[in-house]
Design a protein around this motif. Structure first.
Motif, short mmCIF file in Angstrom:
data_model
loop_
_atom_site.label_atom_id
_atom_site.label_comp_id
_atom_site.label_asym_id
_atom_site.label_seq_id
_atom_site.Cartn_x
_atom_site.Cartn_y
_atom_site.Cartn_z
N ALA A 1 0.82 -1.20 0.00
CA ALA A 1 0.00 0.00 0.00
C ALA A 1 0.87 1.26 0.00
O ALA A 1 1.87 1.33 0.69
CB ALA A 1 -0.92 0.00 1.22
N LEU A 2 0.44 2.25 -0.79
CA LEU A 2 1.10 3.55 -0.77
C LEU A 2 0.58 4.39 0.39
O LEU A 2 1.33 5.12 1.04
CB LEU A 2 0.82 4.29 -2.09
N THR A 3 -0.72 4.26 0.67
CA THR A 3 -1.37 5.09 1.68
C THR A 3 -1.23 4.47 3.07
O THR A 3 -1.53 3.30 3.27
CB THR A 3 -2.86 5.25 1.36
N ASN A 4 -0.79 5.27 4.02
CA ASN A 4 -0.67 4.84 5.40
C ASN A 4 -1.71 5.55 6.26
O ASN A 4 -2.31 6.54 5.84
CB ASN A 4 0.74 5.12 5.93
N GLU A 5 -1.89 5.05 7.47
CA GLU A 5 -2.90 5.63 8.37
C GLU A 5 -2.61 7.09 8.67
O GLU A 5 -3.52 7.91 8.73
CB GLU A 5 -2.94 4.82 9.67
N TYR A 6 -1.32 7.43 8.84
CA TYR A 6 -0.95 8.80 9.15
C TYR A 6 -0.37 9.47 7.91
O TYR A 6 0.83 9.43 7.66
CB TYR A 6 0.07 8.84 10.29
N GLU A 7 -1.23 10.07 7.11
CA GLU A 7 -0.83 10.82 5.92
C GLU A 7 -1.13 12.30 6.16
O GLU A 7 -2.22 12.66 6.59
CB GLU A 7 -1.62 10.35 4.69
N PHE A 8 -0.17 13.16 5.89
CA PHE A 8 -0.38 14.59 6.10
C PHE A 8 0.56 15.36 5.20
O PHE A 8 1.46 14.79 4.57
CB PHE A 8 -0.15 14.98 7.57
N MET A 9 0.37 16.67 5.12
CA MET A 9 1.20 17.50 4.27
C MET A 9 2.46 17.91 5.03
O MET A 9 2.42 18.21 6.22
CB MET A 9 0.44 18.75 3.82
N ARG A 10 3.58 17.92 4.31
CA ARG A 10 4.86 18.25 4.93
C ARG A 10 4.79 19.60 5.65
O ARG A 10 5.29 19.75 6.78
CB ARG A 10 5.96 18.30 3.87
N GLY A 11 4.17 20.59 5.02
CA GLY A 11 4.10 21.92 5.61
C GLY A 11 3.38 21.94 6.94
O GLY A 11 3.74 22.70 7.85
N ASP A 12 2.35 21.09 7.08
CA ASP A 12 1.63 21.01 8.35
C ASP A 12 2.53 20.49 9.46
O ASP A 12 2.49 20.98 10.60
CB ASP A 12 0.40 20.11 8.20
N MET A 13 3.36 19.49 9.13
CA MET A 13 4.26 18.94 10.14
C MET A 13 5.33 19.96 10.55
O MET A 13 5.65 20.09 11.73
CB MET A 13 4.93 17.68 9.62
N VAL A 14 5.86 20.69 9.57
CA VAL A 14 6.84 21.73 9.87
C VAL A 14 6.24 22.75 10.84
O VAL A 14 6.86 23.13 11.84
CB VAL A 14 7.31 22.44 8.59
N LYS A 15 5.02 23.19 10.56
CA LYS A 15 4.35 24.19 11.40
C LYS A 15 4.08 23.64 12.80
O LYS A 15 4.23 24.36 13.80
CB LYS A 15 3.05 24.62 10.73
N ILE A 16 3.69 22.37 12.90
CA ILE A 16 3.41 21.77 14.20
C ILE A 16 4.67 21.76 15.06
O ILE A 16 4.65 22.15 16.23
CB ILE A 16 2.87 20.33 14.02
N PHE A 17 5.80 21.33 14.48
CA PHE A 17 7.05 21.30 15.24
C PHE A 17 7.51 22.72 15.60
O PHE A 17 7.98 22.97 16.71
CB PHE A 17 8.14 20.58 14.46
N TYR A 18 7.40 23.63 14.65
CA TYR A 18 7.81 25.02 14.90
C TYR A 18 6.99 25.62 16.05
O TYR A 18 7.55 26.20 16.99
CB TYR A 18 7.64 25.83 13.62
N ASP A 19 5.67 25.50 15.97
CA ASP A 19 4.81 26.05 17.02
C ASP A 19 5.11 25.41 18.38
O ASP A 19 5.07 26.08 19.42
CB ASP A 19 3.34 25.82 16.66
#
Length: 433
Positions: A112-130
């Motif tokens: 499978a290409l799709t995993n349970e935790y799929e998200f946009m890279r930019g969202d993860m960057v913002k989460i860690f930054y915040d």
């Protein structure tokens, strides 16, 4: 209530420079603050602002318990992309084979290409930054007056000097110079910091191109598109993938698989302007079938276009003096700060332990899967038609479901490495919500 008495050596603060504010840089800054809020941390980024763009990525294997311990798994969940699976399609868009979603608790290999935790890279960057900003604010509210955290954008490293025993003398692009106890290169596979620290020859030798080239960009989503990811193989070693999920855009990925005739031309392309690069990709993909005419048209006006050679970075060692590589700059992201905390801020001992610790996961995760270099699909039009017919027939008999089920029963080779525990980091429990 737990009371602990720390020795003066254990609470000694360090002055640390992190180069790169992508995913790894802010993640490391957060871990460093949690382990010791007295650290003075500077994160520099060559772009003028936080880069919150990028394509879809996933979180799996050891990444899930790490993020859970950092207390950010719920934040990640709130940004998940609702992708319902992946299908292979022929030149007319007809489904050849379908694969569902790989669950986070499912062991073994998966097609499978799709995993349970799929998200946009930019969202993860913002989460860690915040999270880093919030962590520092919390420390100050609790009365912490030492240490600190700051981000400096539009700034790069232009020179490193380790001739002194007092750490690393760093010259920045703004002309400022400063002394740091530790410099962490988290500036990607083409790391400029790696070249400065290890030398041009070592850095170039470490960059192992796979002969595969890729272009990424977003175009407007059609109202008729569903939430499935799709992959189409075209003649002449071409592959295109799209992902939409529940987002208003369609992510387009062009891949030129291993092609000796085009490889050298594509390598030279990266020195050209973005417009010239788009022209070259247009020539490669305008006759690739499926919806590539639409994709090429959208690419011409896409502002987030990015192209690169797919490569691995294989360094003989991960640090030199007090400069250390993290993430793509050294290949593999890791909980590096655990060794720094465990070794009571003995930077040299921590870096030696980090280098030793990372050898197993680097070896495991750099193993290339079958078909990575274009061997899975034939490159001729006739060969593709034959394989497509076989896949469509198998799908009709639901063989694709059986293959995915059987494939998932076997343990994954990449699961051998056990994530080390670092109570010194003051993280939450993996079982915490």
């Amino acid at each position: 209530m737990r009371v602990s008495i720390a020795s003066p050596k254990a609470t000694m603060s360090l002055k640390i420079l992190i180069v790169g504010a992508g995913v790894c840089g802010p993640a490391l800054a957060l871990l460093l603050q949690k382990s010791n809020p007295k650290h003075s941390i500077t994160v520099i980024e060559r772009y003028p602002s936080l880069r919150t763009g990028g394509q879809q990525i996933d979180l799996k294997a050891q990444g899930i318990p790490i993020v859970k311990k950092m207390g950010l798994l719920e934040a990640i969940r709130s940004h998940l992309v609702a992708e319902t699976g992946m299908e292979l399609v022929d030149t007319n868009g007809k489904r050849l084979m379908h694969f569902g979603v790989q669950g986070a608790d499912q062991g073994g290999r998966s097609l499978a290409l799709t995993n349970e935790y799929e998200f946009m890279r930019g969202d993860m960057v913002k989460i860690f930054y915040d999270a880093t900003i919030a962590e520092r604010a919390e420390a100050e509210r609790n009365g912490e007056k030492e240490g600190g955290l700051k981000y400096e954008f539009g700034t790069t490293v232009t020179a490193l000097d380790q001739s002194s025993d007092n750490g690393v003398a760093v010259t920045l692009s703004n002309g400022q110079t400063a002394q740091y106890d530790l410099v962490v290169a988290a500036d990607g596979q083409g790391s400029r910091t790696r070249r400065l620290a290890f030398g041009e020859e070592v850095s170039t030798e470490a960059f192992k191109g796979l002969g595969v080239h890729a272009a990424y960009f977003n175009i407007p989503r059609l109202s008729t598109e569903d939430n499935l990811a799709r992959i189409h193989f075209a003649p002449d070693s071409r592959m295109v993938m799209t992902r939409t999920g529940n987002r208003p855009i369609t992510q387009v990925y062009f891949f030129l698989m291993k092609d000796k005739e085009r490889n050298e031309t594509m390598k030279k392309m990266y020195k050209e302007s973005q417009e010239k690069q788009k022209e070259i990709w247009t020539e490669v993909y305008e006759d690739a079938g499926w919806e590539c005419e639409r994709f090429v048209k959208g690419m011409k006006t896409a502002e987030d276009f990015y192209a690169c050679e797919i490569a691995q970075v294989k360094m003989p060692r991960l640090h030199t003096g007090r400069v250390v590589l993290l993430g793509d700059a050294g290949y593999c992201p890791s909980p590096f700060t655990g060794e720094l905390a465990r070794n009571k801020n003995d930077v040299s001992a921590a870096l030696t332990a980090y280098d030793k610790l990372m050898r197993q996961p680097i070896t495991e995760y750099q193993k290339l899967g079958p078909g990575t270099e274009g061997g899975f699909y034939p490159s001729s039009a006739l060969g593709i038609r034959i394989v497509n017919n076989i896949l469509w027939t198998l799908s009709c008999f639901r063989v694709d479901k059986a293959i995915q089920w059987i494939h998932g029963m076997f343990p994954a080779e990449q699961g051998k490495w056990l994530l080390p525990e670092y109570p010194e980091l003051n993280l939450g429990s993996e079982n915490a919500k």
